[in-house]
Scaffold this motif. Structure first.
Motif, PDB file in Angstrom:
ATOM      1  N   ALA A 117     -11.394  -2.083 -72.529  1.00 25.31           N
ATOM      2  CA  ALA A 117     -10.666  -2.700 -71.419  1.00 25.31           C
ATOM      3  C   ALA A 117     -10.396  -4.169 -71.731  1.00 25.31           C
ATOM      4  O   ALA A 117      -9.340  -4.708 -71.374  1.00 25.31           O
ATOM      5  CB  ALA A 117     -11.477  -2.577 -70.121  1.00 25.31           C
ATOM      6  N   ILE A 118     -11.329  -4.810 -72.420  1.00 31.09           N
ATOM      7  CA  ILE A 118     -11.117  -6.189 -72.863  1.00 31.09           C
ATOM      8  C   ILE A 118     -10.025  -6.236 -73.934  1.00 31.09           C
ATOM      9  O   ILE A 118      -9.134  -7.090 -73.895  1.00 31.09           O
ATOM     10  CB  ILE A 118     -12.434  -6.774 -73.416  1.00 31.09           C
ATOM     11  N   ARG A 119     -10.091  -5.306 -74.869  1.00 32.33           N
ATOM     12  CA  ARG A 119      -9.098  -5.264 -75.949  1.00 32.33           C
ATOM     13  C   ARG A 119      -7.694  -5.046 -75.383  1.00 32.33           C
ATOM     14  O   ARG A 119      -6.701  -5.535 -75.957  1.00 32.33           O
ATOM     15  CB  ARG A 119      -9.455  -4.107 -76.888  1.00 32.33           C
ATOM     16  N   ALA A 120      -7.605  -4.365 -74.254  1.00 27.49           N
ATOM     17  CA  ALA A 120      -6.294  -4.105 -73.658  1.00 27.49           C
ATOM     18  C   ALA A 120      -5.617  -5.390 -73.194  1.00 27.49           C
ATOM     19  O   ALA A 120      -4.391  -5.482 -73.203  1.00 27.49           O
ATOM     20  CB  ALA A 120      -6.442  -3.133 -72.486  1.00 27.49           C
ATOM     21  N   VAL A 121      -6.431  -6.387 -72.785  1.00 26.45           N
ATOM     22  CA  VAL A 121      -5.832  -7.656 -72.331  1.00 26.45           C
ATOM     23  C   VAL A 121      -5.820  -8.697 -73.451  1.00 26.45           C
ATOM     24  O   VAL A 121      -5.124  -9.707 -73.346  1.00 26.45           O
ATOM     25  CB  VAL A 121      -6.577  -8.213 -71.095  1.00 26.45           C
ATOM     26  N   LEU A 122      -6.607  -8.458 -74.527  1.00 26.75           N
ATOM     27  CA  LEU A 122      -6.613  -9.358 -75.691  1.00 26.75           C
ATOM     28  C   LEU A 122      -6.454  -8.523 -76.954  1.00 26.75           C
ATOM     29  O   LEU A 122      -7.386  -8.377 -77.756  1.00 26.75           O
ATOM     30  CB  LEU A 122      -7.919 -10.157 -75.737  1.00 26.75           C
ATOM     31  N   PRO A 123      -5.279  -7.953 -77.174  1.00 26.40           N
ATOM     32  CA  PRO A 123      -5.092  -6.994 -78.272  1.00 26.40           C
ATOM     33  C   PRO A 123      -5.268  -7.586 -79.663  1.00 26.40           C
ATOM     34  O   PRO A 123      -5.517  -6.847 -80.622  1.00 26.40           O
ATOM     35  CB  PRO A 123      -3.653  -6.497 -78.066  1.00 26.40           C
ATOM     36  N   LYS A 124      -5.175  -8.905 -79.807  1.00 26.35           N
ATOM     37  CA  LYS A 124      -5.312  -9.514 -81.126  1.00 26.35           C
ATOM     38  C   LYS A 124      -6.766  -9.784 -81.509  1.00 26.35           C
ATOM     39  O   LYS A 124      -7.047 -10.116 -82.664  1.00 26.35           O
ATOM     40  CB  LYS A 124      -4.519 -10.828 -81.181  1.00 26.35           C
ATOM     41  N   ALA A 125      -7.691  -9.660 -80.567  1.00 22.36           N
ATOM     42  CA  ALA A 125      -9.095  -9.934 -80.858  1.00 22.36           C
ATOM     43  C   ALA A 125      -9.726  -8.736 -81.556  1.00 22.36           C
ATOM     44  O   ALA A 125      -9.720  -7.625 -81.012  1.00 22.36           O
ATOM     45  CB  ALA A 125      -9.843 -10.235 -79.562  1.00 22.36           C
ATOM     46  N   PRO A 126     -10.272  -8.892 -82.767  1.00 18.46           N
ATOM     47  CA  PRO A 126     -10.936  -7.767 -83.437  1.00 18.46           C
ATOM     48  C   PRO A 126     -12.093  -7.230 -82.586  1.00 18.46           C
ATOM     49  O   PRO A 126     -12.832  -8.004 -81.974  1.00 18.46           O
ATOM     50  CB  PRO A 126     -11.450  -8.384 -84.746  1.00 18.46           C
ATOM     51  N   LEU A 127     -12.247  -5.905 -82.561  1.00 18.52           N
ATOM     52  CA  LEU A 127     -13.339  -5.268 -81.835  1.00 18.52           C
ATOM     53  C   LEU A 127     -14.311  -4.702 -82.863  1.00 18.52           C
ATOM     54  O   LEU A 127     -13.965  -3.820 -83.647  1.00 18.52           O
ATOM     55  CB  LEU A 127     -12.811  -4.156 -80.922  1.00 18.52           C
ATOM     56  N   VAL A 128     -15.537  -5.221 -82.861  1.00 19.00           N
ATOM     57  CA  VAL A 128     -16.572  -4.827 -83.819  1.00 19.00           C
ATOM     58  C   VAL A 128     -17.600  -3.978 -83.083  1.00 19.00           C
ATOM     59  O   VAL A 128     -18.136  -4.411 -82.053  1.00 19.00           O
ATOM     60  CB  VAL A 128     -17.240  -6.051 -84.451  1.00 19.00           C
ATOM     61  N   VAL A 129     -17.884  -2.795 -83.612  1.00 18.47           N
ATOM     62  CA  VAL A 129     -18.731  -1.828 -82.905  1.00 18.47           C
ATOM     63  C   VAL A 129     -20.013  -1.569 -83.683  1.00 18.47           C
ATOM     64  O   VAL A 129     -19.987  -1.235 -84.869  1.00 18.47           O
ATOM     65  CB  VAL A 129     -17.970  -0.495 -82.695  1.00 18.47           C
ATOM     66  N   ASP A 130     -21.141  -1.718 -82.993  1.00 13.47           N
ATOM     67  CA  ASP A 130     -22.429  -1.330 -83.555  1.00 13.47           C
ATOM     68  C   ASP A 130     -22.634   0.143 -83.203  1.00 13.47           C
ATOM     69  O   ASP A 130     -23.183   0.476 -82.161  1.00 13.47           O
ATOM     70  CB  ASP A 130     -23.548  -2.192 -82.973  1.00 13.47           C
TER      71      ASP A 130
END
Length: 516
Positions: A117-130
């Motif tokens: 949901a955060i990535r949807a409003v900030l699509p350029k921010a890399p999402l790193v998943v543990d």
């Protein structure tokens, strides 16, 4: 003042490389491993991620190895860690993300819906998943393995004004505010180490979430002291007491609601707490009955901490020697203690800002190196937060006695503190007001032995509206706001008390329904 977090960990990694730093479930990382992994994360964010100094890095994760690595990495790299409350609804998470303008987001697999949901409003921010990432998402361990373990070199002596942590707290307007905290704000200091009795043999339980100043601050203090931190990812009372026994915990911090849960366990008297040396507590009011029971059950020293996020959690403290329920100074158990050597506290007239004499009730103000440099991008609120001569206005009311002990009498703001979490009535009122049957609503706190305060809603229904139950309104609110913010008590009134100008008199409601 002692070394800041990065230098302290560097020293422990060099002198005691194999000493345990953080344990999460059955996994333990040493100080050498923590230092090296934080270096890799910092380099990955700076080099591979292209982040610039001062960039905000969101973190949606339970307390543990990941949160320790992120905080240390950001402190070394000149970045700002922004822990997120995983209990927030997706629209609330998105609102914080937009405000902070995350340059990257780290999350654990269980919180992927909120992170996306955060990535949807900030699509350029890399999402790193543990865990297991999805398409266009990065794997945390793969990212670290590919990065250099060269220390970025930041966070040392002379960098005390560098912001490394940003914690979000709702304001009186209901809008989230980012409280900026510097390396200097989080400095443990030699006197803090002495007060808490930290040493390199201490085993610290961190049972508070990373997004809470008590959780983040307690972690920093333990790491600076070289203690072994045992993280509690999910606060289950039975599991907490088992960990205290099994891990031989010597130090921990609890909010009063947790103390209530633990002391209410049926087998609590049979537990072995002989390793416990100190329990610090704070973040919400505690009843004398609960404090006495806790002292009896745990049989260790107790230290109360009064402060708020804006003071890095610390303004005054009630030392263990002042916890004497049956002694001549038992009255001090009703106080919030006195000030540390490097902290100033005064009580001032809320209207004029002029200091008040001993015993007079006014607004509690504080000034120290623990005080935030201000909110993130909130110049108007910063102007209200500080006096012209640099005192932070806490919004709490109280008085100082002739010995310098602080007694809190009320809150100037209407904030409700339940289970150590801040709930601002305007958010709850806005959610309940959306219900078609609700004509008027006022939210306030009522005393609760378990939670400190219960979020209580006084509701006036629309004439002719269909019948609605308290349970229905509570469920309605839960769909719109985080679960801990929902009202626990709903009262139906014919009208709300108001002054001649139409302002709701919440003081009258609190007094009327104190026993609700």
């Amino acid at each position: 003042m002692g070394p800041y977090l990065p230098d302290a960990v560097r020293q422990h990694a060099a002198r005691r490389p194999g000493a345990p730093a953080v344990t999460e479930d059955e996994r333990t990382v040493s100080y050498r491993e923590l230092d090296a992994r934080a270096n890799r994360l910092a380099q990955a964010l700076l080099r591979e991620g292209g982040l610039q100094a001062g960039a905000r890095v969101g973190c949606l994760a339970r307390p543990g190895v990941l949160t320790a690595e992120l905080l240390l990495a950001c402190a070394k790299a000149g970045l700002v860690a922004v822990p997120l409350n995983w209990r927030l609804a997706e629209p609330e998470l998105a609102a914080v993300a937009r405000d902070a303008e995350f340059a990257a987001v780290l999350t654990q697999e269980e919180f992927l819906p909120g992170a996306r949901a955060i990535r949807a409003v900030l699509p350029k921010a890399p999402l790193v998943v543990d865990g297991t990432p999805g398409p266009d998402e990065l794997d945390y361990e793969t990212l670290l393995a590919a990065a250099s373990d060269t220390d970025p070199g930041g966070g040392g002596d002379g960098e005390g004004e560098t912001v490394c942590l940003q914690l979000y707290t709702s304001g009186t307007t209901g809008q989230p505010k980012g409280v900026r905290l510097t390396l200097g704000n989080l400095d443990a200091g030699d006197h803090l180490v002495r007060e808490l009795g930290w040493d390199q043999h201490s085993v610290s339980m961190n049972a508070m979430p990373f997004f809470h100043i008590a959780g983040a601050g307690w972690l920093v203090q333990a790491l600076v002291a070289g203690a072994h931190t045992v993280a509690v990812p999910d606060l289950v009372p039975q599991r907490v007491v088992e960990l205290i026994e099994q891990r031989r915990i010597s130090h921990t911090f609890f909010v009063p609601a947790v103390l209530h849960m633990l002391t209410s366990l049926p087998d609590i008297a049979a537990r072995d707490f002989s390793a416990l040396r100190l329990i610090a507590y704070g973040a919400s009011p505690i009843t004398p009955v609960l404090l006495r029971r806790s002292i009896q059950v745990f049989g260790c020293g107790f230290l109360q901490i009064y402060g708020q996020t804006e003071t890095a959690g610390s303004a005054t403290r009630l030392l263990p020697e002042d916890h004497d329920p049956d002694g001549p100074r038992a009255r001090l158990l009703r106080s919030a203690g006195n000030t540390r050597p490097d902290v100033e506290v005064r009580v001032a007239d809320p209207a004029t800002g002029e200091p008040l004499p001993t015993g007079a009730v006014g607004e509690i103000c504080t000034r120290s190196h623990y005080v935030t440099p201000g909110y993130w991008r909130r110049p108007e609120e910063n102007a209200r937060l500080f006096t012209e001569d640099g005192w932070l206005r806490t919004g709490d009311a109280g008085y100082l006695d002739e010995e310098g002990y602080l007694f809190i009498t009320d809150r100037i703001k209407d904030m409700v503190i339940t289970g150590g979490e801040n709930v601002y009535p305007v958010e709850v009122e806005a959610a309940l007001a959306e219900h078609p049957a609700v004509l008027d609503v006022a939210v306030f706190g009522t005393p609760d032995e378990r939670w400190g305060e219960a979020v209580t809603a006084a509701v006036v229904l629309r004439p002719g509206a269909e019948a609605v139950s308290p349970a229905e309104l509570i469920a309605f609110a839960r769909e719109r706001i985080a679960s801990y913010k929902k009202p626990r008590i709903v009262l139906f009134l014919d009208e709300l008390p108001r002054n001649p100008t139409g302002k709701i008199l919440k003081r009258v409601l609190r007094e009327r329904f104190a026993g609700a």
